[in-house]
Write a protein that holds these residues in place. Structure first.
Motif, PDB file in Angstrom:
ATOM      1  N   HIS A 182      27.585   5.457 -12.721  1.00  0.00           N
ATOM      2  CA  HIS A 182      27.114   4.191 -12.174  1.00  0.00           C
ATOM      3  C   HIS A 182      28.241   3.477 -11.411  1.00  0.00           C
ATOM      4  N   MET A 183      28.010   3.178 -10.151  1.00  0.00           N
ATOM      5  CA  MET A 183      29.012   2.459  -9.363  1.00  0.00           C
ATOM      6  C   MET A 183      29.142   1.016  -9.866  1.00  0.00           C
ATOM      7  N   TRP A 184      30.266   0.381  -9.557  1.00  0.00           N
ATOM      8  CA  TRP A 184      30.549  -0.928 -10.142  1.00  0.00           C
ATOM      9  C   TRP A 184      31.307  -1.829  -9.176  1.00  0.00           C
ATOM     10  N   TYR A 185      30.926  -3.106  -9.173  1.00  0.00           N
ATOM     11  CA  TYR A 185      31.676  -4.138  -8.453  1.00  0.00           C
ATOM     12  C   TYR A 185      32.474  -4.942  -9.478  1.00  0.00           C
ATOM     13  N   ASP A 186      33.782  -4.806  -9.446  1.00  0.00           N
ATOM     14  CA  ASP A 186      34.623  -5.529 -10.398  1.00  0.00           C
ATOM     15  C   ASP A 186      34.413  -7.033 -10.274  1.00  0.00           C
ATOM     16  N   GLY A 187      34.193  -7.674 -11.415  1.00  0.00           N
ATOM     17  CA  GLY A 187      34.101  -9.119 -11.441  1.00  0.00           C
ATOM     18  C   GLY A 187      32.806  -9.714 -10.944  1.00  0.00           C
ATOM     19  N   ALA A 188      31.896  -8.897 -10.435  1.00  0.00           N
ATOM     20  CA  ALA A 188      30.641  -9.424  -9.903  1.00  0.00           C
ATOM     21  C   ALA A 188      29.700  -9.801 -11.042  1.00  0.00           C
ATOM     22  N   PRO A 189      28.891 -10.854 -10.865  1.00  0.00           N
ATOM     23  CA  PRO A 189      27.891 -11.195 -11.870  1.00  0.00           C
ATOM     24  C   PRO A 189      26.792 -10.142 -11.899  1.00  0.00           C
ATOM     25  N   HIS A 190      25.887 -10.266 -12.840  1.00  0.00           N
ATOM     26  CA  HIS A 190      24.853  -9.246 -13.010  1.00  0.00           C
ATOM     27  C   HIS A 190      24.086  -8.987 -11.718  1.00  0.00           C
ATOM     28  N   GLN A 191      23.714 -10.052 -11.001  1.00  0.00           N
ATOM     29  CA  GLN A 191      22.896  -9.872  -9.803  1.00  0.00           C
ATOM     30  C   GLN A 191      23.648  -9.176  -8.673  1.00  0.00           C
ATOM     31  N   THR A 241      14.763  -8.063  -4.504  1.00  0.00           N
ATOM     32  CA  THR A 241      13.823  -9.100  -4.096  1.00  0.00           C
ATOM     33  C   THR A 241      14.391 -10.465  -4.454  1.00  0.00           C
ATOM     34  N   GLU A 242      13.809 -11.491  -3.866  1.00  0.00           N
ATOM     35  CA  GLU A 242      14.118 -12.853  -4.260  1.00  0.00           C
ATOM     36  C   GLU A 242      13.157 -13.276  -5.371  1.00  0.00           C
ATOM     37  N   GLU A 243      13.306 -14.476  -5.854  1.00  0.00           N
ATOM     38  CA  GLU A 243      12.565 -14.922  -7.024  1.00  0.00           C
ATOM     39  C   GLU A 243      11.052 -14.839  -6.822  1.00  0.00           C
ATOM     40  N   ASP A 244      10.587 -15.053  -5.591  1.00  0.00           N
ATOM     41  CA  ASP A 244       9.150 -15.018  -5.323  1.00  0.00           C
ATOM     42  C   ASP A 244       8.614 -13.614  -5.100  1.00  0.00           C
ATOM     43  N   GLY A 245       9.483 -12.606  -5.260  1.00  0.00           N
ATOM     44  CA  GLY A 245       9.059 -11.225  -5.089  1.00  0.00           C
ATOM     45  C   GLY A 245       9.205 -10.684  -3.684  1.00  0.00           C
ATOM     46  N   ALA A 246       9.638 -11.527  -2.745  1.00  0.00           N
ATOM     47  CA  ALA A 246       9.800 -11.074  -1.368  1.00  0.00           C
ATOM     48  C   ALA A 246      11.009 -10.155  -1.254  1.00  0.00           C
ATOM     49  N   PRO A 247      10.841  -8.957  -0.682  1.00  0.00           N
ATOM     50  CA  PRO A 247      11.988  -8.056  -0.521  1.00  0.00           C
ATOM     51  C   PRO A 247      13.095  -8.712   0.293  1.00  0.00           C
ATOM     52  N   SER A 248      14.308  -8.627  -0.194  1.00  0.00           N
ATOM     53  CA  SER A 248      15.448  -9.232   0.488  1.00  0.00           C
ATOM     54  C   SER A 248      16.725  -8.671  -0.092  1.00  0.00           C
ATOM     55  N   TRP A 249      17.728  -8.484   0.762  1.00  0.00           N
ATOM     56  CA  TRP A 249      19.054  -8.111   0.288  1.00  0.00           C
ATOM     57  C   TRP A 249      20.023  -9.268   0.503  1.00  0.00           C
ATOM     58  N   GLY A 250      19.476 -10.480   0.579  1.00  0.00           N
ATOM     59  CA  GLY A 250      20.295 -11.652   0.786  1.00  0.00           C
ATOM     60  C   GLY A 250      21.000 -12.098  -0.477  1.00  0.00           C
ATOM     61  N   PRO A 251      21.816 -13.148  -0.374  1.00  0.00           N
ATOM     62  CA  PRO A 251      22.626 -13.609  -1.512  1.00  0.00           C
ATOM     63  C   PRO A 251      21.812 -14.156  -2.672  1.00  0.00           C
ATOM     64  N   ALA A 252      20.536 -14.483  -2.454  1.00  0.00           N
ATOM     65  CA  ALA A 252      19.700 -15.001  -3.539  1.00  0.00           C
ATOM     66  C   ALA A 252      18.842 -13.920  -4.177  1.00  0.00           C
ATOM     67  N   SER A 253      19.091 -12.660  -3.820  1.00  0.00           N
ATOM     68  CA  SER A 253      18.265 -11.568  -4.331  1.00  0.00           C
ATOM     69  C   SER A 253      18.882 -10.932  -5.561  1.00  0.00           C
ATOM     70  N   ARG A 254      18.051 -10.191  -6.274  1.00  0.00           N
ATOM     71  CA  ARG A 254      18.479  -9.383  -7.412  1.00  0.00           C
ATOM     72  C   ARG A 254      17.845  -8.005  -7.305  1.00  0.00           C
ATOM     73  N   ALA A 255      18.487  -7.004  -7.940  1.00  0.00           N
ATOM     74  CA  ALA A 255      17.818  -5.725  -8.117  1.00  0.00           C
ATOM     75  C   ALA A 255      16.512  -5.976  -8.862  1.00  0.00           C
ATOM     76  N   VAL A 256      15.435  -5.352  -8.408  1.00  0.00           N
ATOM     77  CA  VAL A 256      14.084  -5.674  -8.879  1.00  0.00           C
ATOM     78  C   VAL A 256      13.970  -5.785 -10.406  1.00  0.00           C
ATOM     79  N   PRO A 257      14.490  -4.836 -11.206  1.00  0.00           N
ATOM     80  CA  PRO A 257      14.288  -4.935 -12.655  1.00  0.00           C
ATOM     81  C   PRO A 257      14.899  -6.188 -13.281  1.00  0.00           C
ATOM     82  N   GLN A 258      15.890  -6.778 -12.618  1.00  0.00           N
ATOM     83  CA  GLN A 258      16.552  -7.928 -13.235  1.00  0.00           C
ATOM     84  C   GLN A 258      15.627  -9.126 -13.378  1.00  0.00           C
TER      85      GLN A 258
END
Length: 253
Positions: A80-89, A217-234
Motif C-alpha cells: 500500500h502506497m503512503w503519503y507521510d503525514g497526510a490525514p486519512h482523506q 467523491t465529495e460529501e454529496d457523492g459527486a465524483p471529484s478529486w478536489g481537496p474536499a474529496s475522499r476515497a469512496v469507502p471513507q
C-alpha cells in the motif's frame, strides 16, 4: 421501438441477442483459456530467496517478516502506497481501492494462503488509518525495509515458505493489481463500462473521463478529486466529516 435514448445499444429480439451473445462467448472462452495458460506459466516462474528474518512493524511491535505467513506456506501481500503525514482523506485512493476489496481473506486462508498489507508509513500513522477504515486484515509497516519484503509500493506480491526459508515468487503492479477488485470485472460487463476515456466505446456512448475518476467523491457523492474529496469507502466510516484539504505535503511512496 424508436424512442431509445441516443447511445443505447440497438434493440433486437431475444433470438438475435442470443446469437450475438453466443458469438461473443466464443471469444470469452478463448480469453479464459489464455488466462489459464498464463497462470500456468506464472506457476513456472523461478523464485528469489530473501531474508525472512528482516523486521517489520505491526500492532505488537517489530516482528520478522516470516511471521506474516501465520504458519502457512504461501503468502500474498498488497504493498500500500503512503503519503507521510497526510490525514486519512489524503491517503492513496488507488491503494484504498485494492485494500477495501480485500478486507477478508477467509477463502485464501482456507486454501492455505495468508494475506497481509504492508506500507512504508510510520506505524502510528498506519495504525490510526487502519482503525479509521475498520480494516481487519493484518497490516505492517515496512519503512526502511528493502525488497523483496519491502521496497517499492503499489505492488501485489506472492511469497512461498519452506521452513525458515522465504522466497518471492511473483509480483505485479499497475493493471495487474486489478485482480484485487471484482468491481472492474462487473463494470466491464455493463453497457457503459468503466466510463474511462481509454475505453473503446460504440458511437454515441457517454464520453469517458480520466482513469479512476469515480474513486473519490465529495460529501454529496459527486465524483471529484478536489481537496474536499475522499476515497469512496471513507464516506461510510462512522463519524466521518467533510474536510477542505487532502493534506499531502510530499510524494506518495
Amino acid at each position: 421501438m424508436t424512442d431509445i435514448k441516443p447511445g443505447f445499444p440497438p434493440v433486437v429480439d431475444l433470438a438475435t441477442w442470443q446469437a450475438a451473445r453466443d458469438e461473443l462467448l466464443v471469444r470469452e472462452k478463448a480469453h479464459t483459456r489464455e488466462g489459464d495458460a498464463i497462470a500456468a506459466a506464472r506457476r513456472r516462474l523461478p523464485m528469489v530467496e530473501f531474508d525472512g528474518t528482516v523486521e517489520v512493524t505491526g500492532p505488537d511491535g517489530p516482528v520478522p517478516f516470516i511471521d506474516l505467513f501465520q504458519g502457512r506456506d504461501e503468502l500474498v501481500v498488497y504493498k500500500h502506497m503512503w503519503y507521510d503525514g497526510a490525514p486519512h482523506q489524503g491517503q492513496c485512493e488507488g491503494c484504498t481501492n485494492a485494500a477495501w476489496h480485500l478486507r477478508d481473506a477467509v477463502y485464501l486462508n482456507a486454501r492455505g494462503v495468508s494475506f497481509a498489507v504492508v506500507t512504508t508509513g510510520r506505524w502510528p500513522e498506519v495504525a490510526a488509518f487502519t482503525a479509521f477504515m475498520g480494516y481487519t486484515q493484518p497490516w505492517y509497516s515496512v519503512r526502511g525495509v528493502d525488497g523483496p519484503a519491502g521496497g517499492e509500493m503499489g505492488y501485489l506480491t506472492a511469497y512461498l515458505r519452506d521452513g525458515d526459508r522465504t522466497f518471492l515468487t511473483y509480483a505485479t503492479t499497475g493493471r495487474g493489481n486489478e485482480a484485487t477488485n471484482p468491481t472492474f470485472a462487473l463494470l466491464d460487463m455493463t453497457a457503459y463500462g468503466r466510463g474511462e476515456a481509454w475505453e473503446d466505446q460504440p458511437e454515441g456512448r457517454p464520453e469517458g473521463r480520466h482513469p479512476c475518476w469515480y474513486w473519490r467523491t465529495e460529501e454529496d457523492g459527486a465524483p471529484s478529486w478536489g481537496p474536499a474529496s475522499r476515497a469512496v469507502p471513507q464516506w461510510t466510516r462512522p463519524g466521518v466529516t467533510a474536510e477542505t484539504t487532502l493534506g499531502r505535503d510530499g510524494h506518495c511512496h
